[in-house]
Design an enzyme around this catalytic site. Structure first.
Site, PDB file in Angstrom:
ATOM      1  N   ASP A 267      -8.153  -0.720   1.289  1.00 22.89           N
ATOM      2  CA  ASP A 267      -8.668   0.653   1.437  1.00 22.89           C
ATOM      3  C   ASP A 267      -8.853   1.377   0.113  1.00 22.89           C
ATOM      4  O   ASP A 267      -9.495   2.429   0.078  1.00 22.89           O
ATOM      5  CB  ASP A 267      -7.696   1.484   2.296  1.00 22.89           C
ATOM      6  CG  ASP A 267      -7.658   1.004   3.731  1.00 22.89           C
ATOM      7  OD1 ASP A 267      -6.841   1.535   4.504  1.00 22.89           O
ATOM      8  OD2 ASP A 267      -8.424   0.092   4.077  1.00 22.89           O
TER       9      ASP A 267
ATOM     10  N   ARG B  57     -34.778  -1.598  14.969  1.00 22.42           N
ATOM     11  CA  ARG B  57     -33.578  -0.953  15.506  1.00 22.42           C
ATOM     12  C   ARG B  57     -32.835  -0.157  14.433  1.00 22.42           C
ATOM     13  O   ARG B  57     -33.037  -0.352  13.236  1.00 22.42           O
ATOM     14  CB  ARG B  57     -32.604  -2.022  16.037  1.00 22.42           C
ATOM     15  CG  ARG B  57     -32.946  -2.554  17.410  1.00 22.42           C
ATOM     16  CD  ARG B  57     -32.053  -3.726  17.768  1.00 22.42           C
ATOM     17  NE  ARG B  57     -32.195  -4.119  19.167  1.00 22.42           N
ATOM     18  CZ  ARG B  57     -31.778  -5.288  19.657  1.00 22.42           C
ATOM     19  NH1 ARG B  57     -31.171  -6.166  18.845  1.00 22.42           N
ATOM     20  NH2 ARG B  57     -31.946  -5.594  20.935  1.00 22.42           N
TER      21      ARG B  57
ATOM     22  N   GLY C 173       0.824  -1.212   0.000  1.00 15.82           N
ATOM     23  CA  GLY C 173       0.000   0.000   0.000  1.00 15.82           C
ATOM     24  C   GLY C 173       0.857   1.261   0.000  1.00 15.82           C
ATOM     25  O   GLY C 173       1.982   1.272  -0.497  1.00 15.82           O
TER      26      GLY C 173
ATOM     27  N   GLY D  29       2.525   2.947   2.326  1.00 13.24           N
ATOM     28  CA  GLY D  29       3.858   2.899   2.952  1.00 13.24           C
ATOM     29  C   GLY D  29       4.860   2.177   2.081  1.00 13.24           C
ATOM     30  O   GLY D  29       6.012   2.604   1.922  1.00 13.24           O
TER      31      GLY D  29
HETATM   32  O1  F6P Z   1      -4.509  -0.565   5.410  1.00 11.99           O
HETATM   33  C1  F6P Z   1      -5.381  -1.630   5.474  1.00 11.99           C
HETATM   34  C2  F6P Z   1      -5.919  -1.766   6.860  1.00 11.99           C
HETATM   35  O2  F6P Z   1      -6.696  -2.910   6.923  1.00 11.99           O
HETATM   36  C3  F6P Z   1      -6.754  -0.578   7.318  1.00 11.99           C
HETATM   37  O3  F6P Z   1      -8.033  -0.562   6.722  1.00 11.99           O
HETATM   38  C4  F6P Z   1      -6.765  -0.815   8.791  1.00 11.99           C
HETATM   39  O4  F6P Z   1      -7.096   0.329   9.527  1.00 11.99           O
HETATM   40  C5  F6P Z   1      -5.310  -1.218   9.030  1.00 11.99           C
HETATM   41  O5  F6P Z   1      -4.878  -1.879   7.840  1.00 11.99           O
HETATM   42  C6  F6P Z   1      -5.127  -2.161  10.206  1.00 11.99           C
HETATM   43  O6  F6P Z   1      -3.717  -2.299  10.374  1.00 11.99           O
HETATM   44  P1  F6P Z   1      -3.126  -3.591  11.120  1.00 11.99           P
HETATM   45  O7  F6P Z   1      -3.342  -4.765  10.221  1.00 11.99           O
HETATM   46  O8  F6P Z   1      -1.658  -3.261  11.276  1.00 11.99           O
HETATM   47  O9  F6P Z   1      -3.864  -3.727  12.423  1.00 11.99           O
END
Ligand code: F6P
Length: 335
Positions: A132, A167, A107, A109
């Protein structure tokens, strides 16, 4: 050529299909040697690599997760805790392993790290990966369609229990900066309220939408929220919104956090084919010596863009996205 391949960041369905696409094309079509780097960039730092042959690539198309393992190792991030010069170690290991190119699947990073490696003269080709769908420069990343399918199925299931109990059901989906999963699954699952980080919300608007539905005889509502929306007191999105709605409307409200289920299991057919197409294009970029680029989907075309155009950017939902404009026309509340 000897190429190394690594998977980095959050896992998702479709990574193994991508590994399969890159490696089977590299081996069978271009006669290359392929090596799997374990646990993302950490495997390059630890010299933790294994040769990948055709027999290692069977059964990957529909297999969730990544056979190479992953990590969130950021070798260019300065940490007081270590004196190791990680970038120098990366360059040394790549040289010692005689790797002619590194394929990075990941992704935002990962794209940033891949760009820094390219700036140091390493031959790099990257493939965007994230549920995401927030990697800049590509219309879609693999993993996203599967996450949306999982979330949509979950939302579909909430309608019957919400209706039975009259609900409001709040479901939190992933997306810590971008609301693509909430938008696509909310619209596909018939959400009445869809909250994403990109659009500020007002709880009174949400309450009014729910009350107006009640007046029209619609005795339940479905609220889809991205985990990254603003909340108070550091509360998780669904918990906070559910409490606020119940307080605002007096209607019994429950929350569900879908969490890591969105990242598990087998990829959809769309993601399998996107992964295959992107993986094959990565191998083609290597064979034609076009390094420092990220594979991308533009419309229905697989192409590539320079990594420096991607690094450090995020692809957020624009407020005039046609799904939002159409949803508003149909009375869906976006906050
Ligand atoms: O970037 C993908 C993701 O699944 C995000 O949607 C989520 O907030 C994050 O990674 C969770 O990170 P980790 O797997 O390090 O808990």
């Amino acid at each position: 050529m000897r190429i190394g391949i690594l998977t980095s960041g959050g896992d998702c369905p479709g990574i193994n299909a991508t590994i399969r696409g890159v490696c089977k094309t590299a081996i069978n079509h271009y006669g290359m040697e392929v090596f799997g780097i374990q646990s993302g960039f950490r495997g390059l730092l630890d010299n933790d690599i294994v040769p990948l042959n055709d027999k290692d690539l069977t059964g990957l198309l529909n297999l969730g997760g990544t056979i190479l393992g992953t990590s969130r190792e950021k070798p260019f991030k300065k940490r007081a805790s270590t004196s190791t010069n990680k970038p120098a170690l990366l360059l040394k290991n790549i040289k010692d392993l005689q790797l002619d190119c590194i394929v990075c699947i990941g992704g935002n990073g990962t794209q940033k790290t891949a760009c820094k490696l390219a700036e140091l003269g390493v031959n790099v080709v990257s493939v965007p990966k994230t549920i995401d769908n927030d990697v800049w420069g590509t219309d879609f990343s693999f993993g996203f369609d599967t996450a949306v399918a999982i979330a949509t199925d979950a939302i579909d299931r909430l309608h019957s229990t919400a209706s039975s109990h009259q609900r409001v059901m709040v479901i939190e989906v992933m997306g810590h900066k971008a609301g693509w999963i909430a938008l696509y699954s909310g619209m596909a699952g018939g959400g009445d309220v869809i909250l994403i980080p990109e659009i500020p919300y007002n709880i009174h608007n949400i309450g009014n939408t729910i009350i107006e539905r009640l007046k029209k005889g619609k005795n339940y509502s479905i609220v889809v929220v991205a985990e990254g929306i603003q909340t108070a007191d550091g509360k998780k999105a669904a918990e906070y919104i559910a409490q606020e709605i119940e307080y605002e409307t007096g209607i019994e409200t429950r929350e569900t956090v879908l969490g890591y289920i969105q990242r598990g299991g087998s990829p959809t057919a769309f993601d399998r084919n996107l992964a295959t197409r992107m993986g094959g294009h990565a191998a083609e970029l290597i064979a034609t010596g076009r390094f420092g680029r990220m594979v991308a989907l533009k419309g229905n075309e697989i192409t590539s863009i320079p990594l420096e155009e991607v690094a450090g950017k995020l692809k957020l939902v624009n407020a005039d996205h046609d799904l939002i404009l159409q949803g508003k026309r149909m009375g869906i509340c976006f906050g």
